[in-house]
Design an enzyme around this catalytic site. Structure first.
Site, short mmCIF file in Angstrom:
data_model
loop_
_atom_site.label_atom_id
_atom_site.label_comp_id
_atom_site.label_asym_id
_atom_site.label_seq_id
_atom_site.Cartn_x
_atom_site.Cartn_y
_atom_site.Cartn_z
N ILE A 1 -6.91 7.94 -0.80
CA ILE A 1 -6.75 6.40 -0.75
C ILE A 1 -7.80 5.94 0.43
O ILE A 1 -7.66 6.31 1.29
CB ILE A 1 -5.37 5.87 -0.70
CG1 ILE A 1 -5.51 4.20 -0.91
CG2 ILE A 1 -4.80 6.39 0.48
CD1 ILE A 1 -3.84 3.78 -0.82
N SER A 2 -8.59 4.92 -0.05
CA SER A 2 -9.67 4.55 0.94
C SER A 2 -8.96 3.77 2.05
O SER A 2 -7.94 3.13 1.94
CB SER A 2 -10.64 3.57 0.24
OG SER A 2 -11.02 4.26 -0.83
N GLN A 3 -9.79 3.81 3.27
CA GLN A 3 -9.52 3.10 4.18
C GLN A 3 -9.33 1.35 3.81
O GLN A 3 -9.97 1.04 3.31
CB GLN A 3 -10.76 3.29 5.20
CG GLN A 3 -10.88 2.24 6.35
CD GLN A 3 -11.83 2.55 7.17
OE1 GLN A 3 -12.84 2.62 6.71
NE2 GLN A 3 -11.79 2.08 8.63
N ALA B 1 -13.11 8.33 2.05
CA ALA B 1 -13.98 6.96 2.01
C ALA B 1 -13.81 6.10 3.11
O ALA B 1 -12.69 5.51 3.39
CB ALA B 1 -13.47 6.20 0.59
N ARG C 1 0.77 -1.27 0.22
CA ARG C 1 -0.12 -0.02 -0.05
C ARG C 1 0.84 1.14 0.03
O ARG C 1 0.42 2.41 -0.47
CB ARG C 1 -0.78 0.05 1.19
CG ARG C 1 -2.03 1.12 1.12
CD ARG C 1 -3.03 0.71 2.26
NE ARG C 1 -4.33 1.54 2.30
CZ ARG C 1 -4.52 2.51 2.92
NH1 ARG C 1 -3.63 2.98 4.00
NH2 ARG C 1 -5.60 3.34 2.67
#
Length: 676
Positions: free
Chosen positions: A68-70, A233, A42
């Site tokens: 960048i989403s959870q 998000a 990530r």
């Protein structure tokens, strides 16, 4: 590319923790998704300067004012989409490219659309850098889909719209899945799963409340309307419902999925127990490969990273001493034969143990002898070998004392090859027939501790412990025929006293790992062993002496195969393990759908779970004998799991250990302890 490989390996432990604590613990059980998120780095996809926060439980800013989403959101959406290896997937809202990267490891082909050209270009570069070549990234309006690549098996939309775009619905295959957030601006939305049942038939499933960046485009929100909209998000929890979660649901929430056994990160999952002075590792059977391999990985980690220096196992002292001399590069005693030749040989004469022993030898080779990790037996059975070891030691250091010991041990000579026979004889020819002579032999040896110990400290430890074993074994085999708990208690007291003697011998820095069956490791006071039969065990005694400085870890399985015999002294067979009984703890674990996990049962960790599991349930114990036809009566007992163990390791399906070949393998050193 080499630099990326180093990054991926270097942060594998962080990825493991992210998956365990943020993803799996919240209920994502799809093993393919979990395994993939353990692999995709990530940190490659976060904004510059945010790399250290890559595995935090939150969305992170990237370029163009986006996020960048959870991690959990990414996993939840991908798991809901049920991606198969042959699938063609549309990813709407490329963003950093992280979700597309995860999808690329799961699907045959990924098409990803991003409305910000800057993000599309940077995501494409990141994916190429990692070699994820089955992703095609396009700059464009994601609300219109990708018509010339349709239809898709799955579509995932990483932005919230006012409604489901019709173009996306129509680009689904029959049976395809669309996952998208829907709702008003400035608040939470609902994550919706749409399944296409036919040409004009769809049905929807509600996956929970979320907050996403707005879906901008012709079939979404318009640009001027979104100035005040949230730019992240993540999932928001629902209000609590009245219904209390079931025990299975609580286990599923608390379960921390474990990586593959050959992954070094497996052992790192147990760092939380490393502050203890004694870590006791159990097993639900005496013949399961996964239990041995798991204990080996955990023990390696504790030795390498946390200074543990004693491995004490449920094995006879003389046989384990043969292993100990091998791993500590010491000469073999003259006349000593291969280790573990008595029934049940497969418990320790197996490939899994041999591999661990070879690792211990290699680990010690680079260390000063005073820093070596040792391998020691705690058990009581091999009285014959112990008598030979005591006399052999005295022959070398004090021949006169050896002659006296031979005379005293002569009392046991008719029975030393089959000591159980002594127990029968003691009932008819006089109680405690040999007790006094063997105690005198032990007393004489200990009285000369200073004199003998100054000549060879390690050899004296070995001889003294063998003398203790003979004394304990005499009492054990005698008590065995009185059909009380005393024979069990004598055995476990001996194991506990042996452990204490080892800790004292090692000194202030002593830290021990114990390998024994769950029935020895788990606190007996929390089972019907202690409550109904007045039996104690080494786990209970360690808890009473060391308190929180003892960590008791149990193991369990639902089904598979196991190495066991039909009767005592019978041949080993590979037997099929029956699926767990519906009233057992094992059944609850199986019902979670998670193949392997760690359950942290320490006080203060998961009190709702602990409370739910504190009611008595069945727990399975398979020893060297397994009789599936009478399993409920012969292999289950009542237990209170959170009071029995501090941690519980689950493998849904397991296989039997692999016994070592009977013939000697070429190229092995003369000191190799498993030779024939």
């Amino acid at each position: 590319m080499a630099e990326v490989t180093v990054q991926i390996r270097g942060r594998s432990v962080e990825r493991e923790r992210m998956v365990a604590s943020q993803v799996a613990r919240r209920g994502v059980t799809d093993e393919r998704v979990l395994d993939t998120m353990r692999q995709v780095p990530r940190e490659v996809f976060v904004g510059v300067g945010m790399e250290e926060f890559a595995y935090e439980d939150s969305p992170l800013p990237i370029a163009a004012g986006q996020t960048i989403s959870q991690p959990y959101i990414v996993a939840l959406m991908i798991a809901a989409a049920q991606i198969k290896p042959s699938d063609r997937v549309l990813d709407v809202g490329t963003g950093s490219g992280y979700a597309a990267a995860v999808l690329s490891r799961l699907a045959a082909k990924v098409y990803s659309i991003e409305r910000h050209r800057e993000l599309a270009n940077s995501a494409r570069r990141a994916l190429e850098r990692l070699g994820y070549n089955n992703v095609e990234v396009r700059h464009g309006d994601g609300t219109l889909g990708w018509a010339d690549a349709a239809p898709f098996d799955a579509i995932l939309v990483a932005a919230g719209g006012p409604e489901i775009p019709e173009a996306l619905r129509r680009q689904l295959k029959i049976g395809g899945r669309l996952v998208i957030p829907i709702g008003e601006l400035g608040g939470t939305q609902e994550l919706v799963k749409v399944i296409r049942d036919g040409e004009d038939r769809f049905h929807e499933e509600d996956l929970g409340p979320v907050t996403f960046v707005p879906l901008i485009g012709e079939a979404g929100w318009q640009e001027p309307a979104v100035d005040a909209a949230p730019a992240f998000a993540r999932l928001w929890p629902r209000r609590p419902v009245v219904r209390a979660p079931s025990a299975t649901e609580l286990i599923r929430q608390a379960a921390e999925p474990l990586p593959e056994l050959d992954n070094p990160a497996f052992g790192a999952m147990f760092d939380r127990f490393a502050k203890a002075r004694v870590v006791l590792l159990g097993e639900a059977t005496h013949g399961t490969s996964e239990f041995y391999r798991a204990r080996a990985q955990i023990t390696r980690r504790l030795i390498e990273q946390h200074g543990f220096n004693i491995v004490a196992v449920e094995a006879d002292w003389p046989d384990a001493a043969r292993i100990d001399r091998y791993i500590r590069h010491k000469a073999v005693h003259v006349g000593s034969g291969p280790a573990f030749r008595r029934f049940p040989q497969w418990i320790w004469r197996n490939v899994e143990v041999a591999n661990f022993v070879d690792w211990l030898r290699a680990h010690n080779a680079a260390l000063h002898p005073g820093e070596h990790a040792g391998f020691f037996g705690l058990d009581i059975y091999n009285m014959n070998a112990s008598i030979e070891a005591v006399i052999g030691y005295l022959d070398r250091f004090d021949p006169e004392a050896a002659a006296i010991a031979k005379e005293r041990y002569g009392c046991l000579t008719p029975w030393q090859r089959d000591p159980a026979t002594y127990g029968r004889a003691a009932l008819t020819t006089g109680y405690a027939k040999c007790e006094q002579p063997v105690l005198l032999a032990l007393r004489d040896l200990l009285n000369k501790q200073l004199e003998y110990g100054s000549q060879d400290r390690d050899s004296f430890l070995d001889a003294a412990q063998n003398a203790r074993l003979v004394a304990s074994a005499e009492r054990y085999y005698r008590a065995m025929y009185y059909a009380t708990a005393e024979s069990w208690n004598l055995r476990d007291r001996h194991m506990f006293e042996t452990l204490n003697n080892l800790m004292e011998w090692r000194g202030a820095d002593a830290k021990a790992v114990v390998w024994a069956h769950n029935s020895h490791v788990g606190n007996a006071a929390a089972t019907d062993m202690g409550r109904a039969r007045d039996e104690i065990n080494i786990g209970q005694l360690c808890r009473e002496k060391f308190g929180d400085d003892a960590a008791l870890i149990g193991f369990g399985t639902d089904r598979g195969t196991v190495a066991a015999a039909d009767d005592w002294d019978g041949p080993m067979k590979v037997k099929t393990v029956r699926p767990a009984h519906p009233e057992s703890y094992e059944y609850l674990c199986k019902d979670t759908g998670i193949r392997r996990f760690l359950l942290d049962l320490r006080k203060g960790q998961r009190e709702e779970l602990r409370s739910s599991l504190m009611s008595a349930r069945l727990e399975r114990a398979i020893g060297v004998i397994y009789r599936p036809e009478t399993e409920l009566a012969s292999h289950y007992f009542d237990a209170h799991l959170p009071a029995q163990f501090d941690g519980y390791v689950w493998f849904e399906e397991t296989r039997a250990v692999k016994p070592l070949p009977a013939e000697r393998q070429p190229g092995l050193p003369e000191t190799y302890p498993f030779g024939l």
